[in-house]
Design a protein around this motif. Structure first.
Motif, mmCIF file in Angstrom:
data_model
loop_
_atom_site.group_PDB
_atom_site.id
_atom_site.type_symbol
_atom_site.label_atom_id
_atom_site.label_comp_id
_atom_site.label_asym_id
_atom_site.label_seq_id
_atom_site.Cartn_x
_atom_site.Cartn_y
_atom_site.Cartn_z
ATOM 1 N N ALA A 1 -36.368 41.377 14.236
ATOM 2 C CA ALA A 1 -34.958 41.751 14.292
ATOM 3 C C ALA A 1 -34.805 43.260 14.439
ATOM 4 O O ALA A 1 -33.955 43.745 15.202
ATOM 5 C CB ALA A 1 -34.235 41.268 13.031
ATOM 6 N N LEU A 2 -35.627 44.012 13.728
ATOM 7 C CA LEU A 2 -35.540 45.475 13.802
ATOM 8 C C LEU A 2 -35.884 45.979 15.194
ATOM 9 O O LEU A 2 -35.293 46.967 15.668
ATOM 10 C CB LEU A 2 -36.469 46.103 12.763
ATOM 11 N N ARG A 3 -36.811 45.321 15.871
ATOM 12 C CA ARG A 3 -37.158 45.748 17.232
ATOM 13 C C ARG A 3 -35.970 45.579 18.178
ATOM 14 O O ARG A 3 -35.756 46.398 19.084
ATOM 15 C CB ARG A 3 -38.374 44.976 17.738
ATOM 16 N N THR A 4 -35.190 44.500 17.972
ATOM 17 C CA THR A 4 -33.997 44.296 18.796
ATOM 18 C C THR A 4 -32.987 45.409 18.559
ATOM 19 O O THR A 4 -32.415 45.973 19.500
ATOM 20 C CB THR A 4 -33.354 42.937 18.480
ATOM 21 N N LEU B 1 -33.010 32.041 12.784
ATOM 22 C CA LEU B 1 -33.224 32.974 11.680
ATOM 23 C C LEU B 1 -33.190 34.430 12.131
ATOM 24 O O LEU B 1 -32.470 35.254 11.574
ATOM 25 C CB LEU B 1 -34.565 32.665 11.000
ATOM 26 N N ARG B 2 -33.961 34.767 13.165
ATOM 27 C CA ARG B 2 -34.017 36.157 13.604
ATOM 28 C C ARG B 2 -32.645 36.630 14.069
ATOM 29 O O ARG B 2 -32.218 37.751 13.772
ATOM 30 C CB ARG B 2 -35.031 36.326 14.733
ATOM 31 N N THR B 3 -31.929 35.766 14.822
ATOM 32 C CA THR B 3 -30.602 36.132 15.308
ATOM 33 C C THR B 3 -29.649 36.395 14.159
ATOM 34 O O THR B 3 -28.845 37.336 14.196
ATOM 35 C CB THR B 3 -30.032 35.010 16.200
ATOM 36 N N ARG B 4 -29.737 35.600 13.105
ATOM 37 C CA ARG B 4 -28.863 35.787 11.949
ATOM 38 C C ARG B 4 -29.186 37.090 11.227
ATOM 39 O O ARG B 4 -28.286 37.793 10.770
ATOM 40 C CB ARG B 4 -29.002 34.598 10.998
ATOM 41 N N ASN C 1 -34.329 36.789 1.814
ATOM 42 C CA ASN C 1 -35.280 35.684 1.650
ATOM 43 C C ASN C 1 -35.947 35.345 2.985
ATOM 44 O O ASN C 1 -35.961 34.202 3.438
ATOM 45 C CB ASN C 1 -34.586 34.446 1.070
ATOM 46 N N ILE C 2 -36.511 36.374 3.611
ATOM 47 C CA ILE C 2 -37.159 36.205 4.903
ATOM 48 C C ILE C 2 -38.530 36.873 4.863
ATOM 49 O O ILE C 2 -38.834 37.663 3.960
ATOM 50 C CB ILE C 2 -36.331 36.835 6.047
ATOM 51 N N SER C 3 -39.353 36.559 5.858
ATOM 52 C CA SER C 3 -40.673 37.168 5.958
ATOM 53 C C SER C 3 -40.575 38.543 6.609
ATOM 54 O O SER C 3 -39.613 38.843 7.326
ATOM 55 C CB SER C 3 -41.610 36.286 6.776
ATOM 56 N N ARG C 4 -41.577 39.354 6.394
ATOM 57 C CA ARG C 4 -41.583 40.685 6.997
ATOM 58 C C ARG C 4 -41.679 40.590 8.522
ATOM 59 O O ARG C 4 -41.103 41.408 9.231
ATOM 60 C CB ARG C 4 -42.738 41.519 6.434
ATOM 61 N N SER C 5 -42.398 39.585 9.019
ATOM 62 C CA SER C 5 -42.519 39.453 10.481
ATOM 63 C C SER C 5 -41.169 39.139 11.114
ATOM 64 O O SER C 5 -40.834 39.669 12.182
ATOM 65 C CB SER C 5 -43.538 38.368 10.840
#
Length: 247
Positions: free
Chosen positions: A57-60, A15-18, A48-52
């Motif tokens: 992803a934003l940190r990457t 999920l995070r990678t996507r 449709n994702i959680s804020r965490s």
């Protein structure tokens, strides 16, 4: 804010990678502009994702210097300044010029054939309209070039610049006539490498970068002028009694 094309993220483990790839591609394609704020609530709803998950992803992307995260302001797409572009292209000219020189001098015939295939793939993508695929093909070209130049220091240094280089490549492609010029320049680099001409390959690589820099700076200046015009229009509207004007 761009809407996901078919962004249904089925696999929790990826999920995070996507999410990272969706945002990165949106920036590379210019759908998210430099200076644009990323509204977390809106992105979470769209994807449709959680804020965490979004914040991971934003940190990457922050580590890649594609976005900046400021207190009380949140994430914003990095705006490439003229000085930053000049600094980056100067470093590119040094590293990639030397890489072309050493590739022509040291690469095996197998490496040269791999580079030819990478150039052919780049030409195929240049005929299409998928900018992300085109940037990926150019990335593959440089992967082969760096692998064959046999200099571990260059290979260690360049990946840290890769995302910003891609961002500037996306900017430099914004001028319609730049792509054919760029392809002709890459053909010249390969011709000099194939002829085992280190000095010629280095000169061709550096000329390619100088031309890319000139185009990118033209686009950046135009974007800055357009942004200044928009700011002036908004200020004029407010002065005539729009939002924020005195009653």
């Amino acid at each position: 804010m761009p809407s996901p094309t078919s962004a249904i993220f089925e696999k929790p483990t990826t999920l995070r990678t996507r999410v990272e790839e969706f945002l990165r591609t949106s920036i590379m394609d210019g759908r998210l502009k430099g200076g644009e704020r990323l509204r977390e609530a809106e992105l979470c709803e769209q994807l449709n994702i959680s804020r965490s998950t979004l914040r991971e992803a934003l940190r990457t992307l922050e580590a890649e210097r594609l976005i900046s995260i400021e207190p009380h302001r949140g994430p914003t797409v990095v705006r490439i300044t003229e000085k930053a572009a000049r600094d980056l292209y100067s470093l590119r000219a040094l590293l990639e010029g030397f890489a072309a020189h050493e590739f022509a001098r040291l690469a095996s015939d197998t490496d040269v054939e791999r580079l030819r295939k990478a150039v052919d793939a780049l030409h195929r993508q240049a005929k299409g309209s998928n900018k992300s695929a085109l940037l990926a093909a150019k990335h593959d070209f440089y992967d082969v070039l760096l692998s064959g130049c046999d200099n571990d220091l260059i290979k260690d240094m360049l990946p840290g610049l890769l995302s910003r280089i891609n961002l500037l490549r996306a900017t430099s492609f914004a001028r319609a006539d730049r792509l054919p010029e760029s392809m002709a320049e890459i053909d010249t680099i390969f011709e000099r490498i194939q002829a085992r001409d280190p000095q010629g390959a280095q000169a061709a690589a550096q000329s390619h970068i100088v031309n890319a820099e000139r185009t990118a700076l033209e686009v950046l200046r135009r974007q800055q002028e357009e942004a200044s015009t928009r700011e002036g229009d908004r200020s004029g509207t407010e002065g005539r009694g729009g939002p924020g004007a005195a009653g």
